[in-house]
Design an enzyme around this catalytic site. Structure first.
Site, PDB file in Angstrom:
ATOM      1  CG  LEU A   1      -1.892  -1.217   1.249  1.00  0.00           C
ATOM      2  CD1 LEU A   1      -2.710  -1.202   2.525  1.00  0.00           C
ATOM      3  CD2 LEU A   1      -2.807  -1.235   0.027  1.00  0.00           C
TER       4      LEU A   1
ATOM      5  N   GLY B   1      -1.275   6.553  -2.655  1.00  0.00           N
ATOM      6  CA  GLY B   1      -2.422   6.545  -3.575  1.00  0.00           C
ATOM      7  C   GLY B   1      -3.546   5.676  -3.026  1.00  0.00           C
ATOM      8  CG  HIS B   2      -3.050   1.406  -2.391  1.00  0.00           C
ATOM      9  ND1 HIS B   2      -1.734   1.082  -2.542  1.00  0.00           N
ATOM     10  CD2 HIS B   2      -3.713   0.689  -3.340  1.00  0.00           C
ATOM     11  CE1 HIS B   2      -1.589   0.195  -3.512  1.00  0.00           C
ATOM     12  NE2 HIS B   2      -2.784  -0.053  -4.025  1.00  0.00           N
TER      13      HIS B   2
ATOM     14  CD  GLN C   1      -5.083  -9.024 -10.564  1.00  0.00           C
ATOM     15  OE1 GLN C   1      -6.086  -9.279  -9.916  1.00  0.00           O
ATOM     16  NE2 GLN C   1      -4.622  -7.781 -10.682  1.00  0.00           N
TER      17      GLN C   1
ATOM     18  CE  LYS D   1      -0.838   3.635 -11.891  1.00  0.00           C
ATOM     19  NZ  LYS D   1      -0.974   2.348 -12.580  1.00  0.00           N
ATOM     20  CG  ASP D   2      -5.103   0.154 -12.109  1.00  0.00           C
ATOM     21  OD1 ASP D   2      -4.095  -0.166 -12.764  1.00  0.00           O
ATOM     22  OD2 ASP D   2      -5.065   0.433 -10.906  1.00  0.00           O
TER      23      ASP D   2
ATOM     24  CD  GLN E   1      -8.411  -3.128 -11.709  1.00  0.00           C
ATOM     25  OE1 GLN E   1      -7.621  -4.046 -11.899  1.00  0.00           O
ATOM     26  NE2 GLN E   1      -8.297  -2.325 -10.674  1.00  0.00           N
TER      27      GLN E   1
ATOM     28  CB  SER F   1       2.127   2.390  -9.686  1.00  0.00           C
ATOM     29  OG  SER F   1       2.254   1.010  -9.968  1.00  0.00           O
TER      30      SER F   1
ATOM     31  NE  ARG G   1       3.171  -4.743 -11.998  1.00  0.00           N
ATOM     32  CZ  ARG G   1       1.884  -5.115 -11.995  1.00  0.00           C
ATOM     33  NH1 ARG G   1       0.931  -4.198 -12.075  1.00  0.00           N
ATOM     34  NH2 ARG G   1       1.544  -6.380 -11.913  1.00  0.00           N
TER      35      ARG G   1
HETATM   36  P1  AMP Z   1      -3.709  -2.423  -6.671  1.00  0.00           P
HETATM   37  O1  AMP Z   1      -3.277  -2.738  -5.276  1.00  0.00           O
HETATM   38  O2  AMP Z   1      -2.619  -1.887  -7.534  1.00  0.00           O
HETATM   39  O3  AMP Z   1      -4.492  -3.538  -7.294  1.00  0.00           O
HETATM   40  O4  AMP Z   1      -4.730  -1.211  -6.529  1.00  0.00           O
HETATM   41  C1  AMP Z   1      -5.841  -1.274  -5.683  1.00  0.00           C
HETATM   42  C2  AMP Z   1      -6.761  -0.129  -6.013  1.00  0.00           C
HETATM   43  O5  AMP Z   1      -6.063   1.092  -5.803  1.00  0.00           O
HETATM   44  C3  AMP Z   1      -7.224  -0.127  -7.490  1.00  0.00           C
HETATM   45  O6  AMP Z   1      -8.583   0.297  -7.552  1.00  0.00           O
HETATM   46  C4  AMP Z   1      -6.294   0.879  -8.106  1.00  0.00           C
HETATM   47  O7  AMP Z   1      -6.821   1.490  -9.259  1.00  0.00           O
HETATM   48  C5  AMP Z   1      -6.141   1.876  -6.958  1.00  0.00           C
HETATM   49  N1  AMP Z   1      -4.949   2.690  -7.119  1.00  0.00           N
HETATM   50  C6  AMP Z   1      -3.679   2.252  -7.335  1.00  0.00           C
HETATM   51  N2  AMP Z   1      -2.854   3.297  -7.502  1.00  0.00           N
HETATM   52  C7  AMP Z   1      -3.611   4.416  -7.387  1.00  0.00           C
HETATM   53  C8  AMP Z   1      -3.338   5.808  -7.470  1.00  0.00           C
HETATM   54  N3  AMP Z   1      -2.117   6.275  -7.728  1.00  0.00           N
HETATM   55  N4  AMP Z   1      -4.374   6.675  -7.319  1.00  0.00           N
HETATM   56  C9  AMP Z   1      -5.634   6.214  -7.082  1.00  0.00           C
HETATM   57  N5  AMP Z   1      -5.944   4.919  -6.986  1.00  0.00           N
HETATM   58  C10 AMP Z   1      -4.958   4.024  -7.134  1.00  0.00           C
END
Ligand code: AMP
Length: 281
Positions: free
Chosen positions: A30, A33-34, A58, A146-147, A150, A182, A184
């Site tokens: 996390l 952004g999260h 995935q 961001k995604d 998705q 991100s 990543r």
């Molecule tokens: P992930 O852990 O990457 O699967 O992301 C979990 C959720 O957080 C998904 O809905 C992503 O789109 C969102 N998310 C990831 N990075 C960001 C960001 N920089 N800004 C807003 N939401 C994000």
């Protein structure tokens, strides 16, 4: 913050939470952004549940499933500090016991762009989110812009299969230099990290070119020229915000989308262009 690891524990835990219940599915690692996504969920819902699950379905065979960053203890602290009400952190056997074979395929919206580069990716995403929605039974599902693809895939699944849940999309949270946050980004070398914001600048340049009346081909050239020379562009496009199908001019709402490799790390980003011309990152 209460924690569930089995599906039975999760059902009991989430059933007892005050409604409306907001749900934020994540793969952990996390970042800020999260946390902003959680803040939006907390503003909109009486209680908030988060899942942390690195979903093997995935990831493609040559992707980063094994090395995807995992630190459940750090995530647990972040979530507790953010005031999240409940965490669901199942292991793979809990989500996919022996004999699990069902999958959810949303069709064309998941077959383009990220779906070309990552052929089973969105089937994996839709399948895990369908299962999580059945276990958590939230009133509102919060997703990050961001995604962007998705968000279209999951909205389609929710509409087609009549999941009784509302969807809220939260704008992308960025570093001060524009790079979308991100998990990543942690893979980037110092040099690649310095170049990575050029993906965001390329999208801004593309959006500006289109707004000035440039053709999509011209705008695409401008985006590629703005991208750092160290990066390898994958695609730049303008797509309808609902169907994710390419469009010639931003018949709004639309996403300007892009993907590029910085060394071995592939980054995606997008800008949302709304009908009232208010444009959010
Ligand atoms: P992930 O852990 O990457 O699967 O992301 C979990 C959720 O957080 C998904 O809905 C992503 O789109 C969102 N998310 C990831 N990075 C960001 C960001 N920089 N800004 C807003 N939401 C994000």
């Amino acid at each position: 913050m209460q924690i569930a690891t089995t599906l039975a524990e999760a059902r009991a835990l989430f059933d007892a939470l005050p409604r409306p219940l907001g749900f934020v599915p994540t793969m952990g690692a996390l970042h800020a952004g999260h946390v902003q996504l959680l803040r939006s969920a907390q503003r909109g819902s009486a209680s908030v549940a988060v899942s942390v699950f690195v979903n093997p379905l995935q990831f493609g065979p040559s992707e980063d499933y094994a090395k995807y960053p995992r630190d459940l203890e750090a995530d647990r602290r972040t979530l507790a500090q953010a005031g999240v009400d409940a965490l669901f952190a199942p292991d793979t056997a809990a989500m996919y016991p022996p004999g699990f074979t069902t999958s959810v395929d949303v069709g064309p919206v998941g077959a383009t762009f990220e779906g070309v580069v990552r052929p089973h990716h969105f089937r994996g995403v839709a399948t895990v989110v369908a299962k999580l929605l059945h276990v958590v039974r939230p009133d509102v599902l919060y997703l990050g812009q961001k995604d962007a693809q998705q968000t279209c895939v999951l909205r389609k699944m929710i509409a087609d299969l009549e999941f009784p849940v509302a969807v809220e999309i939260v704008p992308t949270i960025r570093e001060s230099d524009g790079l979308a946050m991100s998990s990543r980004n942690a893979y980037l070398s110092a040099e690649q990290r310095a170049e990575a914001p050029s993906l965001y600048r390329a999208l801004v340049a593309m959006r500006e070119a289109l707004a000035r009346g440039a053709s999509k081909a011209e705008a695409n050239d401008i985006a590629r020229a703005t991208l750092s020379r160290l990066a390898m562009p994958d695609y730049f496009e303008v797509v309808d915000a609902e169907s994710f199908e390419p469009i010639e001019r931003p018949a709004l709402p639309a996403f300007v989308i892009g993907a590029a490799h910085f060394g071995a790390t592939r980054l995606i980003d997008n800008l949302y262009v709304a009908p009232d011309r208010r444009e959010t990152a």
